[in-house]
Design a protein around this motif. Structure first.
Motif, PDB file in Angstrom:
ATOM      1  N   THR A 284       0.817  -1.219   0.000  1.00 62.61           N
ATOM      2  CA  THR A 284       0.000   0.000   0.000  1.00 62.61           C
ATOM      3  C   THR A 284       0.849   1.267   0.000  1.00 62.61           C
ATOM      4  OG1 THR A 284      -0.162   0.144   2.433  1.00 62.61           O
ATOM      5  CG2 THR A 284      -1.785  -1.236   1.290  1.00 62.61           C
ATOM      6  N   HIS A 285       2.159   1.144   0.158  1.00 59.89           N
ATOM      7  CA  HIS A 285       3.000   2.338   0.140  1.00 59.89           C
ATOM      8  C   HIS A 285       2.960   2.948  -1.263  1.00 59.89           C
ATOM      9  CE1 HIS A 285       6.384   5.076   0.477  1.00 59.89           C
ATOM     10  NE2 HIS A 285       6.322   4.901   1.799  1.00 59.89           N
ATOM     11  N   LEU A 292       1.008  -1.113  -8.911  1.00 59.09           N
ATOM     12  CA  LEU A 292       0.074  -2.234  -8.794  1.00 59.09           C
ATOM     13  C   LEU A 292      -1.395  -1.830  -8.945  1.00 59.09           C
ATOM     14  CD1 LEU A 292       1.645  -4.113  -5.721  1.00 59.09           C
ATOM     15  CD2 LEU A 292       2.161  -4.403  -8.152  1.00 59.09           C
ATOM     16  N   ALA A 293      -1.710  -0.582  -8.681  1.00 59.56           N
ATOM     17  CA  ALA A 293      -3.107  -0.129  -8.686  1.00 59.56           C
ATOM     18  C   ALA A 293      -3.789  -0.473 -10.007  1.00 59.56           C
ATOM     19  CB  ALA A 293      -3.166   1.374  -8.440  1.00 59.56           C
ATOM     20  N   GLY A 294      -4.965  -1.087  -9.904  1.00 66.11           N
ATOM     21  CA  GLY A 294      -5.718  -1.468 -11.088  1.00 66.11           C
ATOM     22  C   GLY A 294      -5.244  -2.743 -11.729  1.00 66.11           C
ATOM     23  N   GLY A 446      -8.797  -6.159  -0.625  1.00 65.98           N
ATOM     24  CA  GLY A 446      -9.148  -6.934  -1.805  1.00 65.98           C
ATOM     25  C   GLY A 446      -8.643  -6.334  -3.095  1.00 65.98           C
ATOM     26  N   LYS A 447      -7.880  -5.245  -3.000  1.00 72.81           N
ATOM     27  CA  LYS A 447      -7.335  -4.594  -4.191  1.00 72.81           C
ATOM     28  C   LYS A 447      -5.803  -4.670  -4.207  1.00 72.81           C
ATOM     29  CE  LYS A 447     -11.230  -1.370  -4.473  1.00 72.81           C
ATOM     30  NZ  LYS A 447     -11.654   0.062  -4.399  1.00 72.81           N
ATOM     31  N   LEU A 448      -5.210  -4.245  -3.090  1.00 77.63           N
ATOM     32  CA  LEU A 448      -3.764  -4.358  -2.937  1.00 77.63           C
ATOM     33  C   LEU A 448      -3.387  -5.359  -1.856  1.00 77.63           C
ATOM     34  CD1 LEU A 448      -2.730  -0.582  -3.142  1.00 77.63           C
ATOM     35  CD2 LEU A 448      -2.351  -2.333  -4.876  1.00 77.63           C
ATOM     36  N   SER A 454      -7.046 -16.792   0.699  1.00 79.07           N
ATOM     37  CA  SER A 454      -7.156 -16.505  -0.740  1.00 79.07           C
ATOM     38  C   SER A 454      -5.777 -16.466  -1.381  1.00 79.07           C
ATOM     39  CB  SER A 454      -7.889 -15.177  -0.967  1.00 79.07           C
ATOM     40  OG  SER A 454      -7.131 -14.080  -0.480  1.00 79.07           O
ATOM     41  N   SER A 455      -4.769 -16.110  -0.592  1.00 78.29           N
ATOM     42  CA  SER A 455      -3.396 -16.090  -1.107  1.00 78.29           C
ATOM     43  C   SER A 455      -2.887 -17.507  -1.322  1.00 78.29           C
ATOM     44  CB  SER A 455      -2.488 -15.331  -0.134  1.00 78.29           C
ATOM     45  OG  SER A 455      -2.913 -13.989   0.007  1.00 78.29           O
TER      46      SER A 455
END
Length: 549
Positions: A284-285, A292-294, A446-448, A454-455
């Motif tokens: 998230t940094h 990574l976004a999107g 659930g985005k980053l 789930s991993s």
């Protein structure tokens, strides 16, 4: 039980970079000399590469030595590093780009490649088989076999089709004995047979304790505008604070894919720390999230890393065989690279073994000459120059340790006239639960960031559930009687796959082992503060099935 057996000149345990390099070089020598050498490689993964996980930036010099024609023969080494960036992350939002002039020489990657080591091993396996090596994937080496003179005779392949109660099922198939003049152990970090060999032959006498890290890795498919093929990013600092150390990486591979990961030194003190959740925070940094976004997360995995370096390197020879690669600890942590060093240890092993066999030295002899050959190679010189990296980071922390290593590498060329040592085992560093406040990790978005289950699903991990548990407790009372009361049972947190749980049953806590989730990282064997957990091989073929890690 009466077991079938097979005889080889050399049996190699583990089809990783070190083992396959050994096999290939042995067969090259065999062909060049005209003397037949029979070589067998056993691999516990369902296929070669299934259990291989690494960053990875690769130095091709060792491949030049092994196969000078690799560029023209389909080697999956194609994404050249274009440029490096190193950031110091001071908080969850702040960062500083380190000027190139202040980057230690070991972190420069000109001439290197971003690779999947799993795919590299698959390619090496095809070359090995073409040379005449027999490779048996899906067969786990479960036990050591010894001659009457106490030398290693070979290995036992684990039985298949044994139920959780220890009784044979209808599908039972007894394991086979593989006998050899010499047996080479290249199981990777914290190999379970390598661990036994080090203890039996006292190979680590006079050495500082081995040190480890836990490395996480995910592969993402990202929008084209966020991708810069060949770019390498390394980070230090946040989120690893308050007695925890390590560093992160982000590698731009081909096909708009990015490998992102975090390595956490396993000498951390805070029993509340969850390495998995630290990795989720790391993504998230802003320095990492902007790439990574999107995007879409494709794979996930984790693996322990042997990083003690030269100071912790055990004697690598013993009666009847050799211990090589990360099974011994040849990784150069100053470079965050172990593939080229593992392969070089395998090449030196092959040349040592070939000389011994051609001189008709009996397999029971200790191959002491391996140490001499190793010290005459560039591998030893490289590890010597990097010997202070890990101890400096442990003693002085990320920033002061980094400054020391810059001076050591850039001013003294790795020959600073002092050798630092870390004499404290990683597991013994954990503090009582009362010494630290609980860490409140944010819920995954659930985005980053994501949850463990789930991993693990993305690792394609599978074990036959009706089999004996491969995570052995020396004392069943310790998880609740000692680890829970003193450390809030840290296995719940240090395991990156949700294997260990404390649940309530009839109003009382119960320690549960979900062995089917295990991704074979070996962290529990390393970090358990009571040293109560021993990882052994499950039924062959079980574990993760990494496609291109």
């Amino acid at each position: 039980m009466e077991r079938e057996s097979m005889e080889f000149d050399v049996v190699i345990v583990g089809a990783g970079p070190a083992g396959l390099a050994t096999a290939c070089r042995l067969m090259q020598i065999s062909q060049d000399s005209g003397k037949e050498i029979t070589v067998c490689v056993v691999e516990k993964g369902s296929e070669v590469g299934a259990h291989i996980l690494s960053g990875a930036v690769f130095e091709p010099r060792v491949l030049d030595e092994l196969f000078s024609d690799w560029r023209d023969n389909g080697a999956p080494v194609t994404t050249a590093v274009t440029h490096d960036e190193i950031y110091l992350l001071s908080s969850e939002t702040d960062s500083k780009l380190m000027p190139n002039a202040f980057v230690p020489k070991t972190m420069h990657n000109e001439g290197n490649y971003i690779v999947s080591v799993g795919n590299l091993c698959r390619w090496l396996a095809t070359r090995a088989e073409a040379l005449g090596v027999e490779i048996f994937p899906g067969f786990a080496a479960s036990e050591l076999l010894f001659n009457e003179d106490n030398s290693v005779k070979g290995i036992l392949i684990g039985d298949m089709g044994v139920g959780a109660d220890g009784q044979p099922k209808d599908s039972f198939m007894p394991g086979m004995e593989l006998h050899a003049k010499y047996t080479v152990f290249s199981e990777g970090c914290r190999g379970h047979l390598g661990k036994q060999l080090i203890a039996k032959y006292h190979l680590d006498n006079g050495k500082t304790p081995q040190h480890y890290g836990l490395g996480f890795k995910e592969i993402w498919k990202v929008p084209a505008e966020q991708h810069e093929q060949g770019k390498v990013v390394h980070t230090g600092g946040w989120p690893l604070t308050d007695g925890a150390s390590g560093g992160g990486f982000l590698y731009h591979m081909e096909d708009n894919q990015i490998a992102v990961g975090l390595i956490i030194d396993l000498n951390y003190k805070n029993p509340h720390l969850s390495p998995f959740d630290e990795f989720q925070r790391y993504k998230t940094h802003p320095v990492i999230a902007k790439y990574l976004a999107g995007g879409e997360r494709l794979t996930y995995g984790a693996r322990a890393i042997t990083k003690g370096g030269l100071n912790s390197l055990p004697k690598m020879s013993f009666p009847g065989g050799l211990l090589i690669g990360c099974d011994a600890g040849t990784l150069n942590f100053a470079k965050i690279k172990g593939t080229h060093t593992a392969m070089k240890s395998g090449i030196v092993a092959a040349e040592t073994l070939a000389k011994a066999m051609m001189a008709e030295v009996e397999g029971g002899k200790d191959l002491d000459c391996y140490q001499t050959h190793l010290e005459e190679s560039w591998l030893y010189e490289e590890l010597y120059k990097s010997r202070n990296f890990g101890p400096a980071m442990h003693k002085f922390g990320t920033f002061l340790g980094g400054a020391f290593n810059y001076i050591d590498q850039n001013w003294f060329g790795g020959k600073f006239p002092i050798t630092l040592r870390d004499e404290h085992p990683d597991y013994a560093q954990m503090a009582p639960v009362s010494a630290y406040s609980k860490i409140d990790y944010p819920k995954p978005d659930g985005k980053l960031s994501f949850d463990k289950l789930s991993s693990v699903y993305l690792s394609s991990t599978y074990h036959e559930e009706d089999q004996p548990c491969h995570l052995r407790l020396k004392d069943n009372s310790i998880p609740l009687g000692i680890n829970l009361t003193q450390f809030n049972e840290p296995a719940q947190r240090y395991c990156p796959a949700g294997v260990y749980e404390i649940v309530e049953e009839a109003g009382k806590p119960k320690f549960v082992i979900n062995a089917q989730n295990c991704i074979h990282c070996k962290t529990c064997d390393i970090k358990d503060p009571s040293q109560n957990i021993t990882w052994v091989t499950p039924e062959g073929g079980g574990g993760p099935n990494y496609p291109n890690m």
